[in-house]
Design a protein around this motif. Structure first.
Motif, mmCIF file in Angstrom:
data_model
loop_
_atom_site.group_PDB
_atom_site.id
_atom_site.type_symbol
_atom_site.label_atom_id
_atom_site.label_comp_id
_atom_site.label_asym_id
_atom_site.label_seq_id
_atom_site.Cartn_x
_atom_site.Cartn_y
_atom_site.Cartn_z
ATOM 1 N N ALA A 182 94.608 51.176 -4.057
ATOM 2 C CA ALA A 182 93.345 52.540 -3.907
ATOM 3 C C ALA A 182 92.716 52.333 -5.518
ATOM 4 O O ALA A 182 91.458 52.490 -5.940
ATOM 5 C CB ALA A 182 94.261 54.116 -3.966
ATOM 6 N N VAL A 183 93.367 52.204 -6.667
ATOM 7 C CA VAL A 183 93.210 51.812 -8.140
ATOM 8 C C VAL A 183 92.834 50.490 -7.861
ATOM 9 O O VAL A 183 91.211 50.045 -7.857
ATOM 10 C CB VAL A 183 94.313 52.426 -9.297
ATOM 11 C CG1 VAL A 183 93.229 51.840 -9.993
ATOM 12 C CG2 VAL A 183 94.847 53.808 -9.070
ATOM 13 N N ALA A 184 93.650 49.546 -7.589
ATOM 14 C CA ALA A 184 92.682 48.143 -7.502
ATOM 15 C C ALA A 184 91.809 48.202 -6.483
ATOM 16 O O ALA A 184 90.953 47.395 -7.217
ATOM 17 C CB ALA A 184 93.938 47.431 -7.047
ATOM 18 N N ARG A 185 91.197 48.855 -5.418
ATOM 19 C CA ARG A 185 89.587 48.563 -4.671
ATOM 20 C C ARG A 185 88.878 50.084 -4.554
ATOM 21 O O ARG A 185 87.764 49.236 -4.781
ATOM 22 C CB ARG A 185 90.446 49.194 -2.855
ATOM 23 C CG ARG A 185 89.811 49.569 -1.869
ATOM 24 C CD ARG A 185 90.495 50.163 -1.068
ATOM 25 N NE ARG A 185 89.283 50.234 0.311
ATOM 26 C CZ ARG A 185 89.254 50.419 1.575
ATOM 27 N NH1 ARG A 185 90.974 50.647 1.766
ATOM 28 N NH2 ARG A 185 88.728 50.739 2.457
ATOM 29 N N TRP A 186 89.213 50.847 -5.245
ATOM 30 C CA TRP A 186 88.106 51.715 -5.588
ATOM 31 C C TRP A 186 87.965 52.230 -7.302
ATOM 32 O O TRP A 186 86.439 52.991 -7.318
ATOM 33 C CB TRP A 186 88.557 53.296 -5.287
ATOM 34 C CG TRP A 186 87.913 52.741 -4.119
ATOM 35 C CD1 TRP A 186 86.869 52.541 -2.947
ATOM 36 C CD2 TRP A 186 89.098 52.885 -2.203
ATOM 37 N NE1 TRP A 186 87.046 52.737 -1.582
ATOM 38 C CE2 TRP A 186 88.654 52.888 -1.908
ATOM 39 C CE3 TRP A 186 90.087 53.644 -3.017
ATOM 40 C CZ2 TRP A 186 89.568 53.276 -0.454
ATOM 41 C CZ3 TRP A 186 91.107 54.084 -1.174
ATOM 42 C CH2 TRP A 186 90.323 54.262 -0.657
ATOM 43 N N HIS A 187 88.999 52.046 -8.588
ATOM 44 C CA HIS A 187 88.350 52.671 -9.623
ATOM 45 C C HIS A 187 87.389 51.416 -10.684
ATOM 46 O O HIS A 187 87.528 51.021 -10.634
ATOM 47 C CB HIS A 187 89.684 52.620 -10.121
ATOM 48 C CG HIS A 187 89.938 53.301 -11.813
ATOM 49 N ND1 HIS A 187 89.618 54.667 -11.707
ATOM 50 C CD2 HIS A 187 90.001 52.734 -13.158
ATOM 51 C CE1 HIS A 187 89.638 55.225 -12.525
ATOM 52 N NE2 HIS A 187 89.647 53.973 -14.154
ATOM 53 N N ASP A 188 86.410 52.629 -10.670
ATOM 54 C CA ASP A 188 85.322 52.048 -11.757
ATOM 55 C C ASP A 188 85.335 52.695 -12.670
ATOM 56 O O ASP A 188 85.380 53.946 -13.258
ATOM 57 C CB ASP A 188 83.637 52.216 -11.003
ATOM 58 C CG ASP A 188 82.956 51.421 -11.755
ATOM 59 O OD1 ASP A 188 83.480 51.036 -13.376
ATOM 60 O OD2 ASP A 188 81.902 51.864 -11.414
ATOM 61 N N PRO A 189 85.657 52.177 -13.940
ATOM 62 C CA PRO A 189 86.326 52.777 -15.413
ATOM 63 C C PRO A 189 85.244 52.559 -16.282
ATOM 64 O O PRO A 189 85.028 53.116 -17.390
ATOM 65 C CB PRO A 189 87.460 51.647 -16.107
ATOM 66 C CG PRO A 189 87.123 50.662 -15.212
ATOM 67 C CD PRO A 189 86.521 50.470 -14.269
ATOM 68 N N SER A 190 83.946 52.003 -15.628
ATOM 69 C CA SER A 190 82.774 51.877 -16.455
ATOM 70 C C SER A 190 82.141 53.612 -17.104
ATOM 71 O O SER A 190 82.176 53.800 -16.286
ATOM 72 C CB SER A 190 81.811 50.916 -15.840
ATOM 73 O OG SER A 190 80.586 51.789 -14.806
ATOM 74 N N ALA A 191 81.287 53.283 -17.892
ATOM 75 C CA ALA A 191 80.417 55.034 -18.371
ATOM 76 C C ALA A 191 79.939 55.447 -17.213
ATOM 77 O O ALA A 191 79.734 56.378 -17.652
ATOM 78 C CB ALA A 191 79.497 54.015 -19.952
ATOM 79 N N GLU A 192 78.984 54.197 -16.152
ATOM 80 C CA GLU A 192 78.281 55.021 -15.607
ATOM 81 C C GLU A 192 78.655 55.351 -14.298
ATOM 82 O O GLU A 192 77.899 55.562 -13.420
ATOM 83 C CB GLU A 192 77.118 54.430 -16.066
ATOM 84 C CG GLU A 192 75.752 54.115 -17.058
ATOM 85 C CD GLU A 192 74.346 53.584 -16.426
ATOM 86 O OE1 GLU A 192 74.902 52.751 -15.890
ATOM 87 O OE2 GLU A 192 73.884 53.738 -17.582
#
Length: 449
Positions: A182-192
């Motif tokens: 789930a983290v690899a597929r969807w997580h977006d750590p960017s500011a926006e």
């Protein structure tokens, strides 16, 4: 570029500025001006007249169970544990279609009541349910909300002494693999980012100690946040004392579950020392007053948590225990519950507004980018119409919002994109969503027999 003009602005910034007859300018995804209207704006600037309105940061929901939107109104007079054991067999029948429809319903309701960012705690994964997390992520993208779903989990079923039926739990290895994916597929750590994932084993009475410990290690390895239910009821205190010989928080701390990357839902039963420990570790709490009252649990010590410096946000909780799911209603109830418990000065209306905005942003780790109206922050904004008969004559706009009826919404912007105009969704057909919800509700109950 968008100009919102002629409005009162409740900034919830560090100085807690409140501006009259002010303007806010959005350029792309960011706020570029707060206060006076700039002398020059492009000819194609979109204008929203805020006369008679108040502009606030978008509200931030720190705890939800979207799949429950299609099981509202059931087990209405049960205790927490009775409620869970009644509904688990029904929830065992959910699938992708059910979850996507439920999420569309819940997210649409949130959007129409001023929420711009929401988390979700999904922990029921029947073996033939399909891509349930993906279904609600798709729904959030369709509605247009900033979304922080959590990959929940349960591995302690009835046969092992837990509450969930065997059909809805998974093995430790299955959960850890699915969480990593789930983290690899969807997580977006960017500011926006419009989409961030957290890991969220369900509760001390539905997961094993190994799952809690391994999930904490995995979350920190992957750089994502951690969430679970904790200290929600006296039944949970009894369970932890009988099974672990300690309080719920002591148990969670023993497996690595405190820190500024952790937030707990409910947090009703913390004592003074535990509140101090939460503050010292910057561990957050999602306060869900309506659900707590609906299930007959006690009243959260909100004022004590805030005074101690604990990060506190608000949550509507699952729709099966908080049927309305309107975040401004949680601010209203937070004030009333705190004052009913600790007197008329226990929680101010402005503190409640802070919990619904910058407090929630802090709980989710987004306070540098959302939660207040400031130049440079993301344009997550709600324009509330206070010109109605329900609000005219209330001079204090924050009192009107928190203590009055929930106002109509003139406009909602998420990441600079307008998704609500004059109380109407611009991204989905709300009437169609309502019809689909009713269909999935009937289908799910039929499957449960």
């Amino acid at each position: 570029m968008t100009l919102i003009e002629n409005t009162q602005v409740i900034t919830v910034d560090a100085e807690r500025r409140e501006l009259s007859h002010a303007s806010v300018v959005i350029d792309g995804t960011r706020i570029v001006s707060v206060g006076d209207t700039p002398d020059r704006l492009p000819d194609d600037t979109l204008r929203a007249d805020g006369t008679g309105c108040v502009l606030t940061p978008g509200l931030i929901n720190t705890h939800h169970h979207l799949y429950q939107w299609i099981t509202r109104g059931l087990a209405a007079d049960h205790t927490l544990f009775q409620w869970l054991t009644t509904l688990y067999p029904i929830w065992a029948g959910i699938d992708e279609d059910a979850v996507r429809t439920a999420a569309l319903g819940g997210l649409t309701q949130l959007a129409l009541s001023g929420c711009t960012t929401t988390t979700d705690h999904h922990y029921v994964f029947p073996p033939r349910g399909g891509d349930l997390l993906g279904a609600e992520i798709d729904a959030a993208a369709t509605v247009g909300l900033r979304f922080h779903p959590t990959r929940g989990s349960m591995d302690l079923s009835e046969k092992d002494g837990g509450l969930p039926p065997d059909s809805v739990v998974q093995t430790l290895d299955e959960i850890l693999a699915a969480s990593s994916n789930a983290v690899a597929r969807w997580h977006d750590p960017s500011a926006e980012s419009m989409l961030r994932i957290a890991l969220a084993p369900c509760s001390p009475f539905s997961v094993t100690t190994d799952l809690l410990r391994e999930s904490a290690l995995l979350a920190r390895e992957l750089g994502v946040r951690m969430h679970t239910h904790l200290a929600e009821s006296l039944d949970e205190n009894t369970y932890c004392d009988e099974h672990f010989g300690c309080t719920p928080l002591q148990y969670m701390e023993s497996v690595g579950w405190v820190g500024d990357d952790v937030w707990f839902a409910h947090g009703i039963e913390f004592d003074d020392a535990e509140i101090g420990r939460l503050a010292a570790t910057a561990t957050g709490v999602a306060h869900c007053p309506t659900s707590n009252a609906r299930l007959g649990n006690r009243i959260c010590r909100t004022r004590d948590l805030v005074d101690a410096g604990v990060p506190v946000g608000l949550g509507v909780d699952g729709a099966a225990s908080s049927e309305s799911c309107r975040l401004l209603e949680e601010a209203h109830q937070a004030v009333l519950m705190a004052r009913a418990k600790d007197g008329p000065t226990a929680l101010t209306t402005r503190t409640a507004m802070e919990l619904a905005t910058i407090g929630g942003a802090r709980v989710l780790g987004r306070h540098h980018d959302t939660g207040s109206i400031e130049v440079g922050k993301l344009a997550d904004l709600v324009l509330w119409d206070l010109s109605t008969v329900a609000h005219s004559g209330i001079d204090d706009p924050v009192a009107a919002l928190v203590l009055g009826a929930i106002p109509p919404i003139a406009g909602t912007w998420v990441n600079g994109r307008r998704i609500v105009a004059d109380g109407t969704m611009l991204t989905v057909d709300a009437e169609r969503v309502a019809a689909d919800v009713a269909h999935e509700h009937r289908r799910l109950l039929a499957k449960a027999g």
